[in-house]
Motif scaffolding. Sequence first.
Motif, PDB file in Angstrom:
ATOM      1  N   LEU A  95      34.122  57.569  29.493  1.00 15.81           N
ATOM      2  CA  LEU A  95      33.601  57.169  30.801  1.00 15.81           C
ATOM      3  C   LEU A  95      34.481  56.051  31.341  1.00 15.81           C
ATOM      4  O   LEU A  95      34.758  55.080  30.628  1.00 15.81           O
ATOM      5  N   VAL A  96      34.915  56.208  32.577  1.00 12.08           N
ATOM      6  CA  VAL A  96      35.709  55.175  33.234  1.00 12.08           C
ATOM      7  C   VAL A  96      34.822  54.587  34.321  1.00 12.08           C
ATOM      8  O   VAL A  96      34.337  55.306  35.198  1.00 12.08           O
ATOM      9  N   VAL A  97      34.580  53.281  34.234  1.00 13.12           N
ATOM     10  CA  VAL A  97      33.685  52.609  35.174  1.00 13.12           C
ATOM     11  C   VAL A  97      34.414  51.455  35.852  1.00 13.12           C
ATOM     12  O   VAL A  97      35.440  50.968  35.364  1.00 13.12           O
ATOM     13  N   MET A  98      33.858  51.043  36.985  1.00 11.74           N
ATOM     14  CA  MET A  98      34.415  49.927  37.743  1.00 11.74           C
ATOM     15  C   MET A  98      33.267  49.110  38.317  1.00 11.74           C
ATOM     16  O   MET A  98      32.140  49.606  38.389  1.00 11.74           O
ATOM     17  N   PRO A  99      33.539  47.886  38.749  1.00 11.95           N
ATOM     18  CA  PRO A  99      32.482  47.100  39.377  1.00 11.95           C
ATOM     19  C   PRO A  99      32.023  47.768  40.664  1.00 11.95           C
ATOM     20  O   PRO A  99      32.829  48.316  41.415  1.00 11.95           O
ATOM     21  N   ASP A 100      30.721  47.742  40.912  1.00  9.79           N
ATOM     22  CA  ASP A 100      30.202  48.237  42.181  1.00  9.79           C
ATOM     23  C   ASP A 100      30.378  47.118  43.195  1.00  9.79           C
ATOM     24  O   ASP A 100      30.315  45.941  42.840  1.00  9.79           O
ATOM     25  N   SER A 101      30.623  47.475  44.436  1.00 10.62           N
ATOM     26  CA  SER A 101      30.839  46.449  45.450  1.00 10.62           C
ATOM     27  C   SER A 101      30.270  46.905  46.782  1.00 10.62           C
ATOM     28  O   SER A 101      30.436  48.060  47.168  1.00 10.62           O
ATOM     29  N   GLU A 102      29.610  45.991  47.462  1.00  9.36           N
ATOM     30  CA  GLU A 102      29.111  46.247  48.819  1.00  9.36           C
ATOM     31  C   GLU A 102      30.243  46.057  49.833  1.00  9.36           C
ATOM     32  O   GLU A 102      30.143  46.514  50.963  1.00  9.36           O
ATOM     33  N   ASP A 103      31.294  45.381  49.423  1.00  8.91           N
ATOM     34  CA  ASP A 103      32.433  45.103  50.293  1.00  8.91           C
ATOM     35  C   ASP A 103      33.321  46.347  50.349  1.00  8.91           C
ATOM     36  O   ASP A 103      33.922  46.733  49.343  1.00  8.91           O
ATOM     37  N   ASN A 104      33.406  46.987  51.513  1.00 11.76           N
ATOM     38  CA  ASN A 104      34.178  48.229  51.647  1.00 11.76           C
ATOM     39  C   ASN A 104      35.644  48.066  51.274  1.00 11.76           C
ATOM     40  O   ASN A 104      36.233  48.953  50.656  1.00 11.76           O
ATOM     41  N   HIS A 105      36.229  46.941  51.662  1.00 14.03           N
ATOM     42  CA  HIS A 105      37.637  46.701  51.340  1.00 14.03           C
ATOM     43  C   HIS A 105      37.832  46.615  49.822  1.00 14.03           C
ATOM     44  O   HIS A 105      38.731  47.256  49.261  1.00 14.03           O
ATOM     45  N   GLN A 106      36.987  45.843  49.168  1.00 16.08           N
ATOM     46  CA  GLN A 106      37.096  45.690  47.712  1.00 16.08           C
ATOM     47  C   GLN A 106      36.845  47.024  47.009  1.00 16.08           C
ATOM     48  O   GLN A 106      37.556  47.396  46.078  1.00 16.08           O
ATOM     49  N   PHE A 107      35.825  47.752  47.465  1.00 11.17           N
ATOM     50  CA  PHE A 107      35.514  49.057  46.877  1.00 11.17           C
ATOM     51  C   PHE A 107      36.718  49.996  47.003  1.00 11.17           C
ATOM     52  O   PHE A 107      37.100  50.654  46.029  1.00 11.17           O
ATOM     53  N   THR A 108      37.331  50.045  48.175  1.00 13.31           N
ATOM     54  CA  THR A 108      38.478  50.931  48.382  1.00 13.31           C
ATOM     55  C   THR A 108      39.628  50.562  47.460  1.00 13.31           C
ATOM     56  O   THR A 108      40.241  51.431  46.827  1.00 13.31           O
ATOM     57  N   GLU A 109      39.926  49.267  47.364  1.00 16.67           N
ATOM     58  CA  GLU A 109      41.014  48.844  46.477  1.00 16.67           C
ATOM     59  C   GLU A 109      40.710  49.193  45.022  1.00 16.67           C
ATOM     60  O   GLU A 109      41.578  49.664  44.292  1.00 16.67           O
ATOM     61  N   ASP A 110      39.471  48.961  44.605  1.00 20.49           N
ATOM     62  CA  ASP A 110      39.109  49.227  43.219  1.00 20.49           C
ATOM     63  C   ASP A 110      39.110  50.722  42.902  1.00 20.49           C
ATOM     64  O   ASP A 110      39.641  51.140  41.867  1.00 20.49           O
ATOM     65  N   ILE A 111      38.544  51.544  43.767  1.00 21.33           N
ATOM     66  CA  ILE A 111      38.484  52.985  43.484  1.00 21.33           C
ATOM     67  C   ILE A 111      39.889  53.585  43.471  1.00 21.33           C
ATOM     68  O   ILE A 111      40.188  54.476  42.670  1.00 21.33           O
ATOM     69  N   CYS A 112      40.764  53.076  44.342  1.00 22.34           N
ATOM     70  CA  CYS A 112      42.150  53.560  44.343  1.00 22.34           C
ATOM     71  C   CYS A 112      42.857  53.174  43.044  1.00 22.34           C
ATOM     72  O   CYS A 112      43.561  53.994  42.441  1.00 22.34           O
ATOM     73  N   ALA A 113      42.665  51.946  42.612  1.00 21.01           N
ATOM     74  CA  ALA A 113      43.301  51.488  41.369  1.00 21.01           C
ATOM     75  C   ALA A 113      42.801  52.273  40.170  1.00 21.01           C
ATOM     76  O   ALA A 113      43.588  52.713  39.318  1.00 21.01           O
ATOM     77  N   VAL A 114      41.494  52.478  40.091  1.00 17.44           N
ATOM     78  CA  VAL A 114      40.929  53.198  38.952  1.00 17.44           C
ATOM     79  C   VAL A 114      41.364  54.667  38.984  1.00 17.44           C
ATOM     80  O   VAL A 114      41.663  55.249  37.939  1.00 17.44           O
ATOM     81  N   SER A 115      41.442  55.243  40.164  1.00 18.17           N
ATOM     82  CA  SER A 115      41.916  56.627  40.268  1.00 18.17           C
ATOM     83  C   SER A 115      43.378  56.739  39.827  1.00 18.17           C
ATOM     84  O   SER A 115      43.753  57.708  39.159  1.00 18.17           O
ATOM     85  N   ALA A 116      44.192  55.758  40.192  1.00 24.36           N
ATOM     86  CA  ALA A 116      45.585  55.748  39.739  1.00 24.36           C
ATOM     87  C   ALA A 116      45.645  55.631  38.217  1.00 24.36           C
ATOM     88  O   ALA A 116      46.443  56.299  37.556  1.00 24.36           O
ATOM     89  N   LEU A 117      44.787  54.791  37.648  1.00 21.74           N
ATOM     90  CA  LEU A 117      44.719  54.662  36.195  1.00 21.74           C
ATOM     91  C   LEU A 117      44.350  56.006  35.557  1.00 21.74           C
ATOM     92  O   LEU A 117      44.956  56.412  34.567  1.00 21.74           O
ATOM     93  N   ILE A 118      43.371  56.694  36.129  1.00 15.12           N
ATOM     94  CA  ILE A 118      42.951  57.978  35.561  1.00 15.12           C
ATOM     95  C   ILE A 118      44.090  58.996  35.636  1.00 15.12           C
ATOM     96  O   ILE A 118      44.322  59.745  34.687  1.00 15.12           O
ATOM     97  N   GLN A 119      44.815  59.020  36.748  1.00 14.44           N
ATOM     98  CA  GLN A 119      45.958  59.932  36.837  1.00 14.44           C
ATOM     99  C   GLN A 119      47.019  59.562  35.804  1.00 14.44           C
ATOM    100  O   GLN A 119      47.577  60.440  35.148  1.00 14.44           O
ATOM    101  N   ASN A 120      47.298  58.265  35.646  1.00 18.34           N
ATOM    102  CA  ASN A 120      48.214  57.841  34.589  1.00 18.34           C
ATOM    103  C   ASN A 120      47.734  58.352  33.234  1.00 18.34           C
ATOM    104  O   ASN A 120      48.514  58.864  32.436  1.00 18.34           O
TER     105      ASN A 120
END
Length: 186
Positions: A95-120
Amino acid sequence: MKSKTMTVAEIVRSRRTVKKYNDKTVNENDIIEILNDAVWAPNHHLNEPWRFLLFQEEGRNKVADAFLSTYGDAEIPTGAQNKANYFRNVPAALLVVMPDSEDNHQFTEDICAVSALIQNFQLLAWEKELGVLWKTGKFMHNPLFKEKAGVREDERVVGLLLIGYFDEAPTAKPRTDAREKLTIYK
């Protein structure tokens, strides 16, 4: 599949989503080694917005039971029972998890980073002749699943990676030429 002289482009093009695994055990240290390379994914301010939960051997029952818990007291459909059995029988589940965030900017940055990690992770696993299926679904957002799987309330699941060795790689499916989806402004 693997050659000592494969380019990055060749590895990207040769990688497949694998759903059928053989019985060969996936070594925990191999997964850790892959993760230690995968974390070199780009991430804003190097905040490394990821955490991992690895389920192997009897631990696979935990993720399967967490999935089934999302049905509460309702009768569990045959398809869901089959999926839970699949989770119990894959060599490893991550399971790959990330912090949940109400901040759209932070959420976008985090989901992109985690998705890049998963592709790696998928590419690095492929290099080691390990197949990966990146599983998503409504169950990942269910509070019962999260609780039973060990995901904290302030986290969100990005994916369940099913990992294992395989006997035959799936056939490649065609991709649309990028020019068909590209708009150029000059």
